[in-house]
Design a protein around this motif. Sequence first.
Motif, short mmCIF file in Angstrom:
data_model
loop_
_atom_site.label_atom_id
_atom_site.label_comp_id
_atom_site.label_asym_id
_atom_site.label_seq_id
_atom_site.Cartn_x
_atom_site.Cartn_y
_atom_site.Cartn_z
N ARG A 139 -12.22 -22.07 -52.14
CA ARG A 139 -12.83 -22.90 -53.19
C ARG A 139 -14.35 -22.99 -53.06
O ARG A 139 -15.03 -23.27 -54.05
N LEU A 140 -14.85 -22.77 -51.86
CA LEU A 140 -16.30 -22.88 -51.63
C LEU A 140 -17.03 -21.54 -51.71
O LEU A 140 -18.24 -21.50 -51.58
N VAL A 141 -16.28 -20.46 -51.94
CA VAL A 141 -16.87 -19.12 -51.92
C VAL A 141 -18.02 -18.99 -52.92
O VAL A 141 -19.00 -18.29 -52.66
N GLY A 142 -17.94 -19.69 -54.02
CA GLY A 142 -18.98 -19.61 -55.04
C GLY A 142 -20.31 -20.21 -54.62
O GLY A 142 -21.33 -19.99 -55.28
N LEU A 143 -20.33 -20.95 -53.52
CA LEU A 143 -21.57 -21.56 -53.05
C LEU A 143 -22.41 -20.60 -52.22
O LEU A 143 -23.53 -20.93 -51.83
N GLY A 144 -21.87 -19.43 -51.93
CA GLY A 144 -22.63 -18.44 -51.16
C GLY A 144 -22.74 -18.78 -49.69
O GLY A 144 -23.70 -18.37 -49.03
N LEU A 145 -21.77 -19.52 -49.17
CA LEU A 145 -21.79 -19.90 -47.76
C LEU A 145 -20.49 -19.50 -47.09
O LEU A 145 -19.42 -19.70 -47.65
N SER A 146 -20.60 -18.98 -45.88
CA SER A 146 -19.40 -18.72 -45.10
C SER A 146 -18.85 -20.05 -44.60
O SER A 146 -19.55 -21.07 -44.60
N GLN A 147 -17.60 -20.04 -44.17
CA GLN A 147 -16.99 -21.25 -43.64
C GLN A 147 -17.82 -21.81 -42.49
O GLN A 147 -18.07 -23.02 -42.42
N ALA A 148 -18.26 -20.94 -41.61
CA ALA A 148 -19.04 -21.40 -40.46
C ALA A 148 -20.33 -22.08 -40.91
O ALA A 148 -20.72 -23.12 -40.36
N ARG A 149 -20.98 -21.54 -41.93
CA ARG A 149 -22.24 -22.13 -42.39
C ARG A 149 -22.03 -23.46 -43.09
O ARG A 149 -22.78 -24.41 -42.87
N TRP A 150 -21.02 -23.56 -43.98
CA TRP A 150 -20.85 -24.85 -44.65
C TRP A 150 -20.38 -25.91 -43.68
O TRP A 150 -20.70 -27.08 -43.81
N VAL A 183 -21.39 -26.14 -40.55
CA VAL A 183 -22.61 -26.59 -39.88
C VAL A 183 -23.37 -27.58 -40.77
O VAL A 183 -23.83 -28.63 -40.30
N LEU A 184 -23.48 -27.26 -42.05
CA LEU A 184 -24.17 -28.17 -42.97
C LEU A 184 -23.49 -29.54 -43.03
O LEU A 184 -24.16 -30.58 -43.02
N LEU A 185 -22.16 -29.54 -43.11
CA LEU A 185 -21.44 -30.81 -43.16
C LEU A 185 -21.67 -31.63 -41.89
O LEU A 185 -21.93 -32.83 -41.97
N HIS A 186 -21.55 -30.99 -40.76
CA HIS A 186 -21.78 -31.71 -39.50
C HIS A 186 -23.21 -32.23 -39.44
O HIS A 186 -23.44 -33.38 -39.05
N LEU A 187 -24.15 -31.41 -39.83
CA LEU A 187 -25.56 -31.81 -39.79
C LEU A 187 -25.81 -33.01 -40.71
O LEU A 187 -26.57 -33.92 -40.37
N SER A 188 -25.14 -33.03 -41.85
CA SER A 188 -25.34 -34.12 -42.81
C SER A 188 -24.81 -35.46 -42.29
O SER A 188 -25.19 -36.51 -42.80
N ARG A 189 -23.96 -35.43 -41.29
CA ARG A 189 -23.36 -36.67 -40.78
C ARG A 189 -24.16 -37.32 -39.65
O ARG A 189 -23.83 -38.41 -39.23
N PHE A 190 -25.19 -36.65 -39.19
CA PHE A 190 -26.06 -37.25 -38.17
C PHE A 190 -27.05 -38.19 -38.84
O PHE A 190 -27.57 -37.87 -39.90
N GLU A 191 -27.31 -39.32 -38.22
CA GLU A 191 -28.29 -40.28 -38.78
C GLU A 191 -29.71 -39.76 -38.62
O GLU A 191 -30.54 -39.94 -39.50
N ALA A 192 -29.98 -39.14 -37.47
CA ALA A 192 -31.30 -38.57 -37.20
C ALA A 192 -31.08 -37.09 -36.86
O ALA A 192 -29.99 -36.71 -36.41
N PRO A 193 -32.09 -36.25 -37.09
CA PRO A 193 -31.91 -34.83 -36.78
C PRO A 193 -31.47 -34.61 -35.33
O PRO A 193 -32.13 -35.09 -34.41
N PRO A 194 -30.35 -33.92 -35.15
CA PRO A 194 -29.86 -33.67 -33.79
C PRO A 194 -30.59 -32.49 -33.16
O PRO A 194 -31.23 -31.69 -33.85
N THR A 195 -30.44 -32.38 -31.85
CA THR A 195 -30.92 -31.17 -31.19
C THR A 195 -29.90 -30.07 -31.47
O THR A 195 -28.76 -30.35 -31.87
#
Length: 149
Positions: free
Chosen positions: A27-38, A40-52
């Motif tokens: 369902r996400l193929v149209g976004l131009g992102l592999s599963q691994a990349r999306w 990472v984006l989801l996990h990154l979006s859940r941090f309150e401050a930029p993680p290392t």
Amino acid sequence: MPHLDKHRFAMQLSQISRAWRAELDRRLVGLGLSQARWLVLLHLSRFEAPPTQRELAQSVGVEGPTLARLLDGLEAQGLVSRQAVEEDRRAKKISLRPKAKPLIEQIETISTQLREELFSGISPEDLSRSQAVHAQILANLERRGSGAK
């Protein structure tokens, strides 16, 4: 629980996980992102401050070099940026770029829709009981993992 039932349950867990990820990926193929990349984006979006980079790798559950390659691609797409950490020049903080926000919203919308479809017909009581069983399995795994170190 007889051995065969435990085996069947374990196989179903694995099949559900694999099939769920595959359907979401489809369902996400149209976004131009592999599963691994999306992911990472989801996990990154859940941090309150930029993680290392290390914190993000732990959250996603991948090794550092794997995450570095994924971040290279996401950075090339203009979706994330890396900044050196003043206290430790070797460490990098990972931030979402503004271009990533609408993509993450689409990922969330699509994944919410899929969840609604997949949980259709399952009572709140059955869902609660399943969550309790899964939580116990995770706790058993974590005990084994911490005892193995």
